[in-house]
Design an enzyme around this catalytic site. Structure first.
Site, PDB file in Angstrom:
ATOM      1  N   LYS A  51       0.840  -1.196   0.000  1.00  9.82           N
ATOM      2  CA  LYS A  51       0.000   0.000   0.000  1.00  9.82           C
ATOM      3  C   LYS A  51       0.875   1.247   0.000  1.00  9.82           C
ATOM      4  O   LYS A  51       0.634   2.196  -0.736  1.00  9.82           O
ATOM      5  CB  LYS A  51      -0.933   0.006   1.236  1.00  9.82           C
ATOM      6  CG  LYS A  51      -2.069  -0.991   1.141  1.00  9.82           C
ATOM      7  CD  LYS A  51      -2.863  -1.124   2.443  1.00  9.82           C
ATOM      8  CE  LYS A  51      -3.923  -2.224   2.299  1.00  9.82           C
ATOM      9  NZ  LYS A  51      -4.704  -2.476   3.513  1.00  9.82           N
ATOM     10  N   GLN A  95      -4.717  -1.473   9.749  1.00  9.69           N
ATOM     11  CA  GLN A  95      -4.697  -2.782   9.098  1.00  9.69           C
ATOM     12  C   GLN A  95      -5.300  -3.845  10.022  1.00  9.69           C
ATOM     13  O   GLN A  95      -4.950  -3.943  11.189  1.00  9.69           O
ATOM     14  CB  GLN A  95      -3.241  -3.144   8.718  1.00  9.69           C
ATOM     15  CG  GLN A  95      -3.101  -4.418   7.910  1.00  9.69           C
ATOM     16  CD  GLN A  95      -3.697  -4.331   6.509  1.00  9.69           C
ATOM     17  OE1 GLN A  95      -3.834  -3.250   5.931  1.00  9.69           O
ATOM     18  NE2 GLN A  95      -4.066  -5.475   5.957  1.00  9.69           N
ATOM     19  N   ASP A 118     -11.024   3.123   4.320  1.00 11.70           N
ATOM     20  CA  ASP A 118     -11.521   1.749   4.174  1.00 11.70           C
ATOM     21  C   ASP A 118     -13.038   1.706   3.972  1.00 11.70           C
ATOM     22  O   ASP A 118     -13.571   0.677   3.548  1.00 11.70           O
ATOM     23  CB  ASP A 118     -11.216   0.956   5.461  1.00 11.70           C
ATOM     24  CG  ASP A 118      -9.921   0.166   5.377  1.00 11.70           C
ATOM     25  OD1 ASP A 118      -9.607  -0.330   4.282  1.00 11.70           O
ATOM     26  OD2 ASP A 118      -9.239   0.043   6.411  1.00 11.70           O
TER      27      ASP A 118
HETATM   28  N1  GUN Z   1      -7.033  -6.581   6.159  1.00  8.06           N
HETATM   29  C1  GUN Z   1      -7.381  -7.300   5.069  1.00  8.06           C
HETATM   30  N2  GUN Z   1      -8.036  -6.519   4.178  1.00  8.06           N
HETATM   31  C2  GUN Z   1      -8.099  -5.288   4.730  1.00  8.06           C
HETATM   32  C3  GUN Z   1      -8.649  -4.046   4.285  1.00  8.06           C
HETATM   33  O1  GUN Z   1      -9.231  -3.911   3.202  1.00  8.06           O
HETATM   34  N3  GUN Z   1      -8.490  -2.990   5.140  1.00  8.06           N
HETATM   35  C4  GUN Z   1      -7.877  -3.109   6.339  1.00  8.06           C
HETATM   36  N4  GUN Z   1      -7.809  -2.026   7.111  1.00  8.06           N
HETATM   37  N5  GUN Z   1      -7.367  -4.246   6.783  1.00  8.06           N
HETATM   38  C5  GUN Z   1      -7.470  -5.328   5.977  1.00  8.06           C
END
Ligand code: GUN
Length: 280
Positions: A51, A95, A118
């Site tokens: 990311k 996350q 998100d």
């Molecule tokens: N863990 C797995 N997928 C995601 C996501 O889309 N966002 C976040 N914050 N954590 C994740």
């Protein structure tokens, strides 16, 4: 046809990069994204690094804030509060998964809805399900963009979604409803998964079960989107048996190289959206 998520994601990243450079000239500001990573769960470390790399490439100022797995909930909540107040911070992402001492609900609720890249905050979830303007969770948004690339008009299509999670299944259903699909969500307690899947014109698999969807679970000419990321031995495989379905489906996403890159591209999209909302 095999859907090239990597290529589509690159197109989106290039659009974002251009828009950010124009905004930078106009406003002398660039978007910023804070990613909070707690603990040492290896897949999360890989996702977060990816990311950050993608964010930097398009001109987003990305910062990873790391905590040990023993960190207190209070300390993380304080950091979120500080980031909420920081006018130079466009987006905040924590996350998942989180260690047991930290409540996912409290963390998601603490992020200001206008910085919730998100789209997990109840305000954004509510806006999406009411059909209002909202920040849309990255993975289902990426899936929708891939589906619409193949079939721009989804009105009247029967979409079947395998999985009912807040991250994927539920927001995916809301998005497809908004496109005028007839939507069925199936899950681990559904009586006959196969017969439900056989009704699909569009099938989105987000169950977290490797190779769940077999060739005799789909009609011919279905669009198949595989959200699964399952580690089996050293290999990453999806929720769909790709080799069995690839010649029967109208279009299908591979794993890896399908939904994954689109999820990150949509995170950048959401970060830019939050940045623009804070400019005005
Ligand atoms: N863990 C797995 N997928 C995601 C996501 O889309 N966002 C976040 N914050 N954590 C994740």
């Amino acid at each position: 046809m095999i859907i090239d998520g990597k290529k589509e994601a690159e197109i989106i990243r290039n659009e974002i990069k251009k828009e950010i450079s124009v905004l930078k000239m106009k406003n002398n500001k660039i978007p910023s994204l804070a990613v909070i990573l707690i603990g040492d769960y290896v897949p999360s470390q890989i996702y977060v690094k990816n990311k950050e790399k993608n964010a930097k490439e398009v001109g987003i100022n990305s910062q990873i804030i790391k905590y040990p797995k023993t960190v207190s909930e209070k300390e993380v909540l304080n950091k979120i509060e500080e980031l909420n107040k920081n006018i130079n911070m466009s987006g905040i992402l924590v996350q998942l998964p989180l260690p047991n001492q930290i409540s996912k609900e409290k963390i998601i609720n603490a992020i200001h809805p206008s910085k919730d890249v998100d789209g997990f905050h109840p305000v954004n979830v509510g806006n999406l399900s009411s059909g209002y303007e909202s920040i849309i969770p990255c993975t289902p948004l990426g899936c929708l963009l891939l589906i619409k690339k193949i079939e721009p008009n989804l009105s009247g299509k029967h979409a079947v979604i395998i999985g009912r999670s807040n991250l994927n299944g539920k927001p995916m259903a809301q998005l497809l409803l908004k496109e005028n699909c007839t939507v069925t969500i199936v899950h681990s307690k559904t009586n006959n998964l196969q017969s439900e899947c056989l009704k699909a014109d569009i099938l989105v698999a987000a169950a977290g079960v490797p190779n769940l969807v077999k060739k005799d679970w789909i009609k011919k000419d279905v669009i198949v989107i595989d959200v699964g990321i399952n580690k089996v031995g050293e290999k990453i495989i999806g929720d769909v048996n790709f080799d069995e379905l690839k010649d029967k489906a109208k279009a299908i996403t591979p794993v890896p190289g399908g939904v994954g890159p689109m999820t990150i591209a949509c995170l950048l999209k959401n970060t830019l959206k939050c940045f623009k909302a804070h400019l005005t």
